[in-house]
Write an enzyme that holds these catalytic residues in place. Structure first.
Site, short mmCIF file in Angstrom:
data_model
loop_
_atom_site.label_atom_id
_atom_site.label_comp_id
_atom_site.label_asym_id
_atom_site.label_seq_id
_atom_site.Cartn_x
_atom_site.Cartn_y
_atom_site.Cartn_z
CG ASP A 67 -0.43 -0.37 2.46
OD1 ASP A 67 0.97 -0.36 2.35
OD2 ASP A 67 -1.23 -1.00 3.19
CG ASN A 136 -9.66 -1.82 11.47
OD1 ASN A 136 -8.54 -2.49 11.00
ND2 ASN A 136 -9.93 -0.65 11.30
CG HIS A 138 -6.42 -2.32 8.46
ND1 HIS A 138 -6.64 -1.40 9.38
CD2 HIS A 138 -5.00 -2.48 8.16
CE1 HIS A 138 -5.25 -0.68 9.71
NE2 HIS A 138 -4.43 -1.45 9.06
CD GLU A 143 -9.21 0.73 7.41
OE1 GLU A 143 -9.42 -0.29 8.40
OE2 GLU A 143 -8.68 1.78 7.75
C1 GLP Z 1 -0.93 -0.22 8.54
C2 GLP Z 1 -0.42 -1.00 7.17
C3 GLP Z 1 -0.69 -2.28 7.08
C4 GLP Z 1 -0.08 -2.67 8.57
C5 GLP Z 1 -1.06 -2.31 9.60
C6 GLP Z 1 -0.68 -2.78 10.99
O1 GLP Z 1 -1.54 0.97 8.50
N1 GLP Z 1 -1.05 -0.34 6.08
O2 GLP Z 1 0.16 -2.87 6.21
O3 GLP Z 1 -0.08 -4.10 8.60
O4 GLP Z 1 -1.47 -1.11 9.54
O5 GLP Z 1 0.36 -1.63 11.24
P1 GLP Z 1 1.37 -1.76 12.49
O6 GLP Z 1 2.26 -3.00 12.32
O7 GLP Z 1 2.15 -0.63 12.75
O8 GLP Z 1 0.42 -2.23 13.87
#
Ligand code: GLP
Length: 248
Positions: A67, A136, A138, A143
């Site tokens: 992303d 959540n 995702h 989402e």
């Molecule tokens: C982010 C990214 C995801 C990631 C997730 C968890 O916003 N877009 O690819 O896996 O949310 O993030 P984190 O590892 O910082 O908890």
């Protein structure tokens, strides 16, 4: 699903990096789907150390970002292009010419999504997809409620995701409101998946996944339909939080 339970984030990162290292050793032309965010950072760090120590050649590996934020230039401190450059390419002294990342500054975002989907196809798909999971549930920026048939698309980020990511920015208002994300059906086409989860804030998502159910409101649960998933999960991400136990 192959579930590996570890004591802490450090152990998760080491285990994750060993899996990546072995896969790249086996296939030097690996197409590696890369997640960003806090969770995989230690994994990339350990991978870089091991690659440098053992002089593994990563010059033919292609990375495919999951992303990118809409509106951030590549060299913005919080762009995901910059993230992957700083976590892999720069420390390995590699030119980022095999770093595939959606262009969050494109003037035609729909066309950019189609282009990115094609780019992944032309790379013959992702061999190994690293994933983190949002609180959540995702994956990427898909989402809750996102269709499991989705391809690369533009998303409006939920408030909870923007709040969770505010820690990387000076102020929450600076967190972009949109992103381009690889879709769920694209993620599911990856030949194998390595999912990393650490910390009690991930426990609800981890529990949804491990319940075995498939629920569009918890995007991560789609992985219950994938034939080759390894989950590395810390003990605290497996434990139910106090709020959950109080509910019972
Ligand atoms: C982010 C990214 C995801 C990631 C997730 C968890 O916003 N877009 O690819 O896996 O949310 O993030 P984190 O590892 O910082 O908890």
């Amino acid at each position: 699903m192959n579930v590996i339970t570890v004591n802490d984030e450090q152990e998760m990162s080491v285990r994750g990096s060993l899996i990546l290292f072995d896969e790249i050793k086996r296939n030097p032309e690996l197409v590696l789907g890369v997640a960003t965010g806090g969770t995989p950072a230690g994994t990339y760090e350990h991978l870089v150390d091991k690659v440098l120590n053992e002089k593994l050649d990563l010059s033919k590996v292609t990375t495919v970002n999951l992303d990118e934020y809409v509106g951030l230039a590549r060299d913005h401190e919080e762009s995901y292009w910059r993230y992957i450059y700083e976590h892999l390419y720069e420390p390995l002294n590699l030119l980022p010419d095999r770093a595939l990342v959606p262009d969050g500054l494109s003037e035609d975002l729909q066309a950019e999504c189609l282009r990115y989907e094609k780019v992944i196809e032309q790379a013959d798909g992702v061999d190994l997809q690293i994933l983190g999971v949002g609180r959540n549930g995702h994956i990427g920026f898909n989402e809750p409620g996102t269709s499991f048939e989705s391809k690369t698309h533009v998303v409006d980020l939920t408030e909870s995701t923007r709040e969770a990511n505010a820690r990387f920015f000076e102020r929450k208002e600076e967190v972009p409101t949109q992103a381009i994300t690889v879709g769920i059906s694209t993620i599911m086409k990856s030949r194998s998946i390595l999912l990393l989860a650490s910390g009690p804030e991930k426990s609800e998502a981890v529990h949804a996944l491990l319940s075995g159910r498939i629920d569009q409101n918890w995007p991560v649960t789609v992985l219950n339909e994938h034939p080759s998933v390894t989950l590395i999960v810390t003990k605290d991400a497996l434990e139910k939080g106090e709020e959950d136990s109080n509910d019972q």
